[in-house]
Design a protein around this motif. Structure first.
Motif, PDB file in Angstrom:
ATOM      1  N   TRP A 136      47.914  31.336  47.511  1.00 21.10           N
ATOM      2  CA  TRP A 136      46.846  31.431  48.512  1.00 21.10           C
ATOM      3  C   TRP A 136      46.400  30.012  48.820  1.00 21.10           C
ATOM      4  CZ3 TRP A 136      45.917  36.008  50.763  1.00 21.10           C
ATOM      5  CH2 TRP A 136      46.409  37.138  50.107  1.00 21.10           C
ATOM      6  N   SER A 137      46.820  29.502  49.966  1.00 22.15           N
ATOM      7  CA  SER A 137      46.614  28.089  50.302  1.00 22.15           C
ATOM      8  C   SER A 137      45.153  27.737  50.541  1.00 22.15           C
ATOM      9  CB  SER A 137      47.436  27.730  51.545  1.00 22.15           C
ATOM     10  OG  SER A 137      47.046  28.531  52.658  1.00 22.15           O
ATOM     11  N   ASN A 138      44.287  28.740  50.702  1.00 23.96           N
ATOM     12  CA  ASN A 138      42.862  28.457  50.903  1.00 23.96           C
ATOM     13  C   ASN A 138      42.099  28.417  49.583  1.00 23.96           C
ATOM     14  OD1 ASN A 138      43.408  31.188  50.656  1.00 23.96           O
ATOM     15  ND2 ASN A 138      41.695  31.844  51.927  1.00 23.96           N
ATOM     16  N   PHE A 139      42.827  28.418  48.464  1.00 22.32           N
ATOM     17  CA  PHE A 139      42.212  28.282  47.147  1.00 22.32           C
ATOM     18  C   PHE A 139      42.666  26.963  46.530  1.00 22.32           C
ATOM     19  CE2 PHE A 139      42.066  28.613  42.559  1.00 22.32           C
ATOM     20  CZ  PHE A 139      40.834  29.196  42.317  1.00 22.32           C
ATOM     21  N   GLU A 140      41.693  26.147  46.088  1.00 23.18           N
ATOM     22  CA  GLU A 140      41.995  24.853  45.482  1.00 23.18           C
ATOM     23  C   GLU A 140      41.276  24.714  44.154  1.00 23.18           C
ATOM     24  OE1 GLU A 140      42.498  21.662  48.980  1.00 23.18           O
ATOM     25  OE2 GLU A 140      40.688  22.868  49.158  1.00 23.18           O
ATOM     26  N   LEU A 141      41.927  24.032  43.221  1.00 22.55           N
ATOM     27  CA  LEU A 141      41.371  23.787  41.888  1.00 22.55           C
ATOM     28  C   LEU A 141      41.080  22.299  41.726  1.00 22.55           C
ATOM     29  CD1 LEU A 141      40.766  24.603  38.887  1.00 22.55           C
ATOM     30  CD2 LEU A 141      43.203  24.172  38.441  1.00 22.55           C
ATOM     31  N   LEU A 142      39.942  22.011  41.115  1.00 20.84           N
ATOM     32  CA  LEU A 142      39.563  20.629  40.826  1.00 20.84           C
ATOM     33  C   LEU A 142      39.073  20.560  39.389  1.00 20.84           C
ATOM     34  CD1 LEU A 142      39.122  17.736  41.857  1.00 20.84           C
ATOM     35  CD2 LEU A 142      36.828  18.437  42.577  1.00 20.84           C
ATOM     36  N   CYS A 143      39.741  19.769  38.567  1.00 18.85           N
ATOM     37  CA  CYS A 143      39.374  19.619  37.156  1.00 18.85           C
ATOM     38  C   CYS A 143      38.552  18.350  36.973  1.00 18.85           C
ATOM     39  CB  CYS A 143      40.615  19.571  36.271  1.00 18.85           C
ATOM     40  SG  CYS A 143      41.601  21.085  36.315  1.00 18.85           S
ATOM     41  N   ILE A 144      37.535  18.429  36.121  1.00 18.47           N
ATOM     42  CA  ILE A 144      36.684  17.271  35.872  1.00 18.47           C
ATOM     43  C   ILE A 144      37.434  16.204  35.084  1.00 18.47           C
ATOM     44  CG2 ILE A 144      34.608  16.460  34.680  1.00 18.47           C
ATOM     45  CD1 ILE A 144      33.964  17.907  37.210  1.00 18.47           C
ATOM     46  N   SER A 145      38.135  16.619  34.035  1.00 17.80           N
ATOM     47  CA  SER A 145      38.819  15.644  33.188  1.00 17.80           C
ATOM     48  C   SER A 145      40.057  16.272  32.576  1.00 17.80           C
ATOM     49  CB  SER A 145      37.885  15.153  32.073  1.00 17.80           C
ATOM     50  OG  SER A 145      37.569  16.217  31.194  1.00 17.80           O
ATOM     51  N   LYS A 146      40.891  15.428  32.024  1.00 16.93           N
ATOM     52  CA  LYS A 146      42.061  15.893  31.298  1.00 16.93           C
ATOM     53  C   LYS A 146      41.674  16.199  29.856  1.00 16.93           C
ATOM     54  CE  LYS A 146      45.370  13.324  34.109  1.00 16.93           C
ATOM     55  NZ  LYS A 146      46.411  12.270  34.139  1.00 16.93           N
ATOM     56  N   PRO A 147      42.442  17.081  29.193  1.00 13.13           N
ATOM     57  CA  PRO A 147      42.125  17.371  27.797  1.00 13.13           C
ATOM     58  C   PRO A 147      42.141  16.097  26.948  1.00 13.13           C
ATOM     59  CG  PRO A 147      43.718  18.956  28.655  1.00 13.13           C
ATOM     60  CD  PRO A 147      43.558  17.889  29.702  1.00 13.13           C
ATOM     61  N   ARG A 148      41.149  15.983  26.074  1.00 20.96           N
ATOM     62  CA  ARG A 148      41.015  14.876  25.119  1.00 20.96           C
ATOM     63  C   ARG A 148      40.790  13.521  25.785  1.00 20.96           C
ATOM     64  NH1 ARG A 148      45.162  17.976  23.647  1.00 20.96           N
ATOM     65  NH2 ARG A 148      46.675  16.511  24.549  1.00 20.96           N
ATOM     66  N   SER A 149      40.383  13.526  27.055  1.00 26.82           N
ATOM     67  CA  SER A 149      40.101  12.251  27.723  1.00 26.82           C
ATOM     68  C   SER A 149      38.605  11.935  27.634  1.00 26.82           C
ATOM     69  CB  SER A 149      40.529  12.306  29.193  1.00 26.82           C
ATOM     70  OG  SER A 149      39.755  13.254  29.901  1.00 26.82           O
ATOM     71  N   LYS A 150      38.268  10.680  27.721  1.00 26.69           N
ATOM     72  CA  LYS A 150      36.887  10.240  27.648  1.00 26.69           C
ATOM     73  C   LYS A 150      36.298  10.140  29.047  1.00 26.69           C
ATOM     74  CE  LYS A 150      37.428   7.596  23.370  1.00 26.69           C
ATOM     75  NZ  LYS A 150      37.274   6.253  22.729  1.00 26.69           N
ATOM     76  N   LEU A 151      35.058  10.611  29.164  1.00 25.37           N
ATOM     77  CA  LEU A 151      34.374  10.564  30.450  1.00 25.37           C
ATOM     78  C   LEU A 151      33.621   9.247  30.608  1.00 25.37           C
ATOM     79  CD1 LEU A 151      32.895  14.144  30.702  1.00 25.37           C
ATOM     80  CD2 LEU A 151      34.661  13.173  32.145  1.00 25.37           C
ATOM     81  N   PRO A 152      33.417   8.808  31.843  1.00 29.62           N
ATOM     82  CA  PRO A 152      32.580   7.622  32.049  1.00 29.62           C
ATOM     83  C   PRO A 152      31.171   7.845  31.512  1.00 29.62           C
ATOM     84  CG  PRO A 152      33.766   8.223  34.056  1.00 29.62           C
ATOM     85  CD  PRO A 152      33.974   9.337  33.087  1.00 29.62           C
ATOM     86  N   MET A 153      30.544   6.789  31.063  1.00 33.81           N
ATOM     87  CA  MET A 153      29.224   6.904  30.447  1.00 33.81           C
ATOM     88  C   MET A 153      28.197   7.476  31.414  1.00 33.81           C
ATOM     89  SD  MET A 153      29.347   5.975  27.296  1.00 33.81           S
ATOM     90  CE  MET A 153      27.632   5.639  26.955  1.00 33.81           C
ATOM     91  N   GLY A 154      28.327   7.157  32.693  1.00 29.73           N
ATOM     92  CA  GLY A 154      27.329   7.596  33.652  1.00 29.73           C
ATOM     93  C   GLY A 154      27.574   8.967  34.242  1.00 29.73           C
ATOM     94  N   PHE A 155      28.602   9.684  33.760  1.00 29.55           N
ATOM     95  CA  PHE A 155      28.918  10.973  34.368  1.00 29.55           C
ATOM     96  C   PHE A 155      27.863  12.002  33.985  1.00 29.55           C
ATOM     97  CE2 PHE A 155      30.912  15.074  34.868  1.00 29.55           C
ATOM     98  CZ  PHE A 155      31.556  14.941  36.075  1.00 29.55           C
ATOM     99  N   GLY A 156      27.350  12.700  34.990  1.00 27.11           N
ATOM    100  CA  GLY A 156      26.334  13.723  34.751  1.00 27.11           C
ATOM    101  C   GLY A 156      26.117  14.539  36.000  1.00 27.11           C
TER     102      GLY A 156
END
Length: 326
Positions: A136-156
């Motif tokens: 279904w081309s009208n459905f899109e996925l967006l992941c915040i981060s990869k498994p076991r990856s570190k997020l930027p300090m300012g992410f919130g």
């Protein structure tokens, strides 16, 4: 003996006339308030028309629960794909930082090359991080981060709000729905996920531990300014309800005081669909749980809800031999 029947607020659902409630039930007058004063019909759960989108777009919906393992990610995958099948453009955001699973349930785990972290770092564009479903081309996925990856300090929450604003103003147009899969718990990840949302779907199961967490989460959502909160009761087993080993949907609704978006029966097909990366709503023939998710998505589109109404069973007819214990 009292039992339970579920109704849409505007029309009785065809699914709920099925084998979920096998015994003939007749409403007792003391539980029905003046049937002649019913609200006018606004929406009908039928599949020969497209549901009418209510509210301003994009609709930003967070799917949460508080307790882990109640079916938030399963609900996000199935409701999101149901919305896409109804013809609406959907972006599903997996906001579970470091423990994402939505890509697995959708069968898209091998296509996630970039995440929001790379977008914020300037390593890729937003459209490169969006994974479009081939079914279904009208459905899109967006992941915040990869498994076991570190997020930027300012992410919130502010970073997620920026991300939602970027989706609204992208060149190809704003999506109709932005669905956020919220992590379990009520820590910083929860606060981040609910920040951009203006409505919430609370997923719970009919057990006391999930209900206590759900009640706590409801209070936090209201404190954050989210007033449009509906609930989905997952993994309902009518045999256990009849045996008084499980709380009924009416009990759950009375405890939480929320509008009922859907009731999902216990279904062994959920595990199979999860392992295959093939959501229930795509199964042919559809399962009862898949149909329930589709109808929950329909109500979400039209901002509709269900009602759990107590009814009484029809008394058994007594024959001649009943006087002799027959």
């Amino acid at each position: 003996m009292a039992s339970l029947r579920l109704f849409s607020t505007n029309h009785q659902s065809p699914l709920l006339q099925s084998s979920l409630f096998s015994k003939p039930l007749v409403a007792s007058p003391r539980f029905v308030k003046n049937p002649s004063r019913r609200s006018p019909i606004r929406s009908v759960l039928q599949f020969n028309r497209k549901p009418e989108l209510a509210g301003e777009t994009p609709r930003i919906v967070v799917i949460t629960s508080g307790k882990g393992g109640v079916g938030k990610t399963t609900t996000t995958a199935n409701v999101g794909l149901s919305l896409a099948r109804y013809g609406f453009s959907v972006v599903a955001i997996d906001a579970d930082l470091g423990l994402r699973n939505l890509d697995l349930l959708l069968g898209l785990e091998n296509r996630v090359n970039y995440t929001v972290v790379e977008v914020l770092n300037g390593d890729c564009r937003l459209d490169q991080a969006l994974v479009r479903d081939k079914r279904w081309s009208n459905f899109e996925l967006l992941c915040i981060s990869k498994p076991r990856s570190k997020l930027p300090m300012g992410f919130g929450g502010k970073a997620l709000e920026w991300l939602v604003d970027a989706l609204k103003t992208r060149p190809e147009g704003s999506p109709d729905f932005i669905i956020i899969d919220c992590p379990a718990g009520i820590d910083a990840g929860f606060i981040t996920a609910i920040t951009p949302a203006n409505e919430a779907v609370l997923v719970t199961t009919p057990d006391i531990t999930a209900l206590r967490d759900a009640d706590r989460v409801t209070g936090l959502l209201e404190c954050d300014g989210i007033r449009d909160i509906k609930m989905i009761v997952n993994r309902v087993r009518t045999d256990m309800i009849k045996g008084e080993d499980m709380m009924s949907v009416l009990d759950v609704q009375e405890m939480l005081g929320l509008s009922l978006l859907g009731v999902i029966p216990e279904d062994s097909e959920v595990i199979r669909s999860t392992n295959r990366g093939f959501p229930l709503v795509l199964n042919k023939p559809p399962t009862l749980a898949g149909l329930a998710f589709e109808q929950a998505a329909w109500r979400l589109v039209e901002q509709d809800s269900m009602k759990a109404v107590m009814v009484e069973e029809e008394p058994k007819k007594r024959g001649f031999f009943s006087f002799f214990g027959g």
